[in-house]
Write an enzyme that holds these catalytic residues in place. Structure first.
Site, mmCIF file in Angstrom:
data_model
loop_
_atom_site.group_PDB
_atom_site.id
_atom_site.type_symbol
_atom_site.label_atom_id
_atom_site.label_comp_id
_atom_site.label_asym_id
_atom_site.label_seq_id
_atom_site.Cartn_x
_atom_site.Cartn_y
_atom_site.Cartn_z
ATOM 1 N N CYS A 124 0.819 -1.222 0.000
ATOM 2 C CA CYS A 124 0.000 0.000 0.000
ATOM 3 C C CYS A 124 0.846 1.262 0.000
ATOM 4 C CB CYS A 124 -0.939 0.001 1.200
ATOM 5 S SG CYS A 124 -2.019 -1.428 1.254
ATOM 6 N N HIS A 264 -3.061 7.221 2.936
ATOM 7 C CA HIS A 264 -3.519 5.958 2.352
ATOM 8 C C HIS A 264 -4.931 5.660 2.860
ATOM 9 C CE1 HIS A 264 -3.999 1.890 1.236
ATOM 10 N NE2 HIS A 264 -3.659 1.356 2.390
ATOM 11 N N ASN A 295 -10.249 -0.015 0.129
ATOM 12 C CA ASN A 295 -8.785 0.101 0.196
ATOM 13 C C ASN A 295 -8.190 -0.467 -1.090
ATOM 14 O OD1 ASN A 295 -6.053 -0.393 0.649
ATOM 15 N ND2 ASN A 295 -6.317 -0.999 2.776
HETATM 16 C C1 COA Z 1 -10.317 -4.829 10.002
HETATM 17 C C2 COA Z 1 -10.860 -3.862 11.028
HETATM 18 C C3 COA Z 1 -11.879 -2.919 10.405
HETATM 19 C C4 COA Z 1 -11.559 -4.656 12.132
HETATM 20 O O1 COA Z 1 -12.010 -3.772 13.122
HETATM 21 P P1 COA Z 1 -11.664 -4.065 14.648
HETATM 22 O O2 COA Z 1 -12.332 -3.018 15.417
HETATM 23 O O3 COA Z 1 -10.170 -4.187 14.785
HETATM 24 O O4 COA Z 1 -12.351 -5.480 14.854
HETATM 25 P P2 COA Z 1 -11.884 -6.749 15.694
HETATM 26 O O5 COA Z 1 -11.112 -7.657 14.806
HETATM 27 O O6 COA Z 1 -11.255 -6.297 16.981
HETATM 28 O O7 COA Z 1 -13.273 -7.411 16.006
HETATM 29 C C5 COA Z 1 -14.249 -6.745 16.815
HETATM 30 C C6 COA Z 1 -15.515 -7.563 16.813
HETATM 31 O O8 COA Z 1 -16.123 -7.533 15.514
HETATM 32 C C7 COA Z 1 -16.303 -8.870 15.013
HETATM 33 N N1 COA Z 1 -16.041 -8.861 13.592
HETATM 34 C C8 COA Z 1 -14.823 -9.018 12.982
HETATM 35 N N2 COA Z 1 -14.985 -8.905 11.643
HETATM 36 C C9 COA Z 1 -16.295 -8.669 11.421
HETATM 37 C C10 COA Z 1 -17.059 -8.437 10.272
HETATM 38 N N3 COA Z 1 -16.494 -8.407 9.041
HETATM 39 N N4 COA Z 1 -18.379 -8.187 10.408
HETATM 40 C C11 COA Z 1 -18.954 -8.187 11.606
HETATM 41 N N5 COA Z 1 -18.294 -8.401 12.756
HETATM 42 C C12 COA Z 1 -16.958 -8.626 12.655
HETATM 43 C C13 COA Z 1 -15.307 -9.694 15.780
HETATM 44 O O9 COA Z 1 -15.747 -11.038 15.842
HETATM 45 C C14 COA Z 1 -15.316 -9.046 17.136
HETATM 46 O O10 COA Z 1 -16.470 -9.460 17.843
HETATM 47 P P3 COA Z 1 -16.455 -9.615 19.456
HETATM 48 O O11 COA Z 1 -16.176 -8.227 19.983
HETATM 49 O O12 COA Z 1 -17.816 -10.100 19.754
HETATM 50 O O13 COA Z 1 -15.345 -10.579 19.739
HETATM 51 C C15 COA Z 1 -9.717 -3.022 11.646
HETATM 52 O O14 COA Z 1 -8.936 -3.835 12.494
HETATM 53 C C16 COA Z 1 -8.824 -2.399 10.635
HETATM 54 O O15 COA Z 1 -9.236 -1.576 9.824
HETATM 55 N N6 COA Z 1 -7.524 -2.698 10.677
HETATM 56 C C17 COA Z 1 -6.533 -2.074 9.861
HETATM 57 C C18 COA Z 1 -6.709 -2.469 8.481
HETATM 58 C C19 COA Z 1 -5.782 -1.781 7.590
HETATM 59 O O16 COA Z 1 -5.479 -0.637 7.734
HETATM 60 N N7 COA Z 1 -5.321 -2.531 6.652
HETATM 61 C C20 COA Z 1 -4.617 -2.049 5.576
HETATM 62 C C21 COA Z 1 -3.245 -1.794 5.806
HETATM 63 S S1 COA Z 1 -2.762 -1.547 4.189
#
Ligand code: COA
Length: 339
Positions: A124, A264, A295
């Site tokens: 990215c 980004h 993204n």
């Molecule tokens: C991916 C992302 C949106 C997930 O959000 P988050 O707040 O970290 O979510 P978590 O993985 O901690 O999960 C939180 C809860 O949502 C749930 N969950 C995870 N994915 C889910 C989805 N797609 N839909 C619904 N619920 C979801 C999990 O099971 C968890 O449930 P719980 O609280 O009951 O255990 C976030 O971590 C993110 O954007 N990360 C960075 C990504 C990024 O920048 N990537 C690119 C770099 S180039």
């Protein structure tokens, strides 16, 4: 041995971005098309990532096709002819042919005159890596007009049943032409890597292992991109704000002097967290292309900038801050003047 020193290369005093262009795949994919595959909801995706819809490429919208379309716009915006491009840098992780580089094919289709052409792999952050390299090539005398392209078809590498990635990654291409300038218009790059965290975003298995395996996990048809989102989220929100601040400092630009922030487009919450940590004043206009593009990795910054220029949010001569980060983990940031 004959006498005389080797003639040194001599470049322009400074470099600048002369034009940008983008290509957005035709098909708009709203959250509603994805939620059933990953047991999610439109509301969860919007609140956790800020994404409302994204674009996924059709069969004819190849990495090469999207790149050529974006590049033609960037070259026209720069007021140049393709024959004036003497170096083509393409950042992509989703060109499925390992060799030759897609840059050579793009250069040929554009009608350039045999420029240097090669691909880089910086996920990215690849567009910002490319801008820095282009600036140094021009100032060092290796090239005069460099075409930098960020392009991805991440939908080809995404497991559409993976809750952690299926709603985030998307497709598109963005391009910029960098050329000589009388005034400084691309600030020093702040870049680096954190390879100890390489497992956080990666292709799950390499192709040799995949081909040698007797059987594959159920539902897996190929190696896929995997991401451990939460640690990436924390790293990006805090560490990257410091890198962005460093890019401002080395360019000698205060946050209050900035006109535009083009980070980004990884997650709207990361964008907001970085802006808050840097204490960006309200007057700084912030790119939020992720809402309708998802993204798009290396393509996200040029696509977001193109939209801001088209919508009048970024004007020629504005000071803009780029920062990008991704698999590796790698990052790069610089201050530039809007073309
Ligand atoms: C991916 C992302 C949106 C997930 O959000 P988050 O707040 O970290 O979510 P978590 O993985 O901690 O999960 C939180 C809860 O949502 C749930 N969950 C995870 N994915 C889910 C989805 N797609 N839909 C619904 N619920 C979801 C999990 O099971 C968890 O449930 P719980 O609280 O009951 O255990 C976030 O971590 C993110 O954007 N990360 C960075 C990504 C990024 O920048 N990537 C690119 C770099 S180039």
């Amino acid at each position: 041995m004959s006498g005389g020193a080797i003639t040194p290369s001599r470049g322009a005093a400074h470099a600048r971005i002369l034009g940008v262009g983008g290509y957005r795949p035709r098909r708009v994919v709203p959250n509603s098309e994805i939620v059933d595959l990953i047991d999610s909801s439109d509301e969860w995706i919007r609140t956790r990532s800020g994404i409302e819809s994204r674009r996924w490429a059709a069969a004819d919208e190849t990495v090469q096709m999207m790149s050529v379309a974006a590049a033609r716009k960037a070259i026209a915006a720069a007021g140049l002819e393709p024959t004036q491009i003497d170096c083509v840098i393409v950042s992509t992780v989703s060109h499925m042919l390992q060799t030759p580089s897609v840059a050579t094919l793009i250069a040929d289709e554009l009608g350039t005159d045999h420029p240097a052409a090669f691909d880089i792999s910086a996920a990215c952050a690849g567009f910002c890596h490319g801008i820095s390299m282009a600036s140094d090539f021009i100032r060092g005398g290796s090239a005069r007009h460099v075409l930098v392209i960020g392009v991805e078809r991440l939908s080809d590498m995404t497991d559409m049943h993976d809750r952690g990635t299926a709603f985030i990654f998307a497709d598109g291409a963005g391009a910029a032409v960098v050329g000589p300038s009388d005034e400084p218009a691309i600030g020093p790059v702040v870049w680096g890597s954190a390879g100890e965290q390489a497992d956080l975003i990666r292709q799950d298995v390499d192709w040799l292992t995949w081909n040698d395996a007797e059987e594959h996990p159920e539902g897996h048809e190929q190696p896929y991109l995997t991401m451990n989102g939460n640690p990436v989220f924390r790293w990006a929100s805090y560490t990257m704000a410091k890198v962005a601040q460093e890019a401002l400092d080395v360019a000698g630009v205060a946050a209050g002097e900035l006109d535009v922030f083009v980070p980004h487009q990884a997650n709207m919450r990361i964008i907001d967290a970085m802006a808050k940590a840097m204490k960006l004043p309200e007057s700084v206009r912030i790119a939020r292309d992720i809402a309708t593009m998802g993204n798009t990795s290396a393509a996200s910054i040029p696509l977001a900038l193109e939209r801001m220029i088209e919508e009048g949010q970024a004007r020629s001569g504005d000071k803009a801050l780029f920062i990008a980060f991704g698999a590796g983990l790698v990052y790069a940031a610089q201050v530039v003047l809007v073309p």
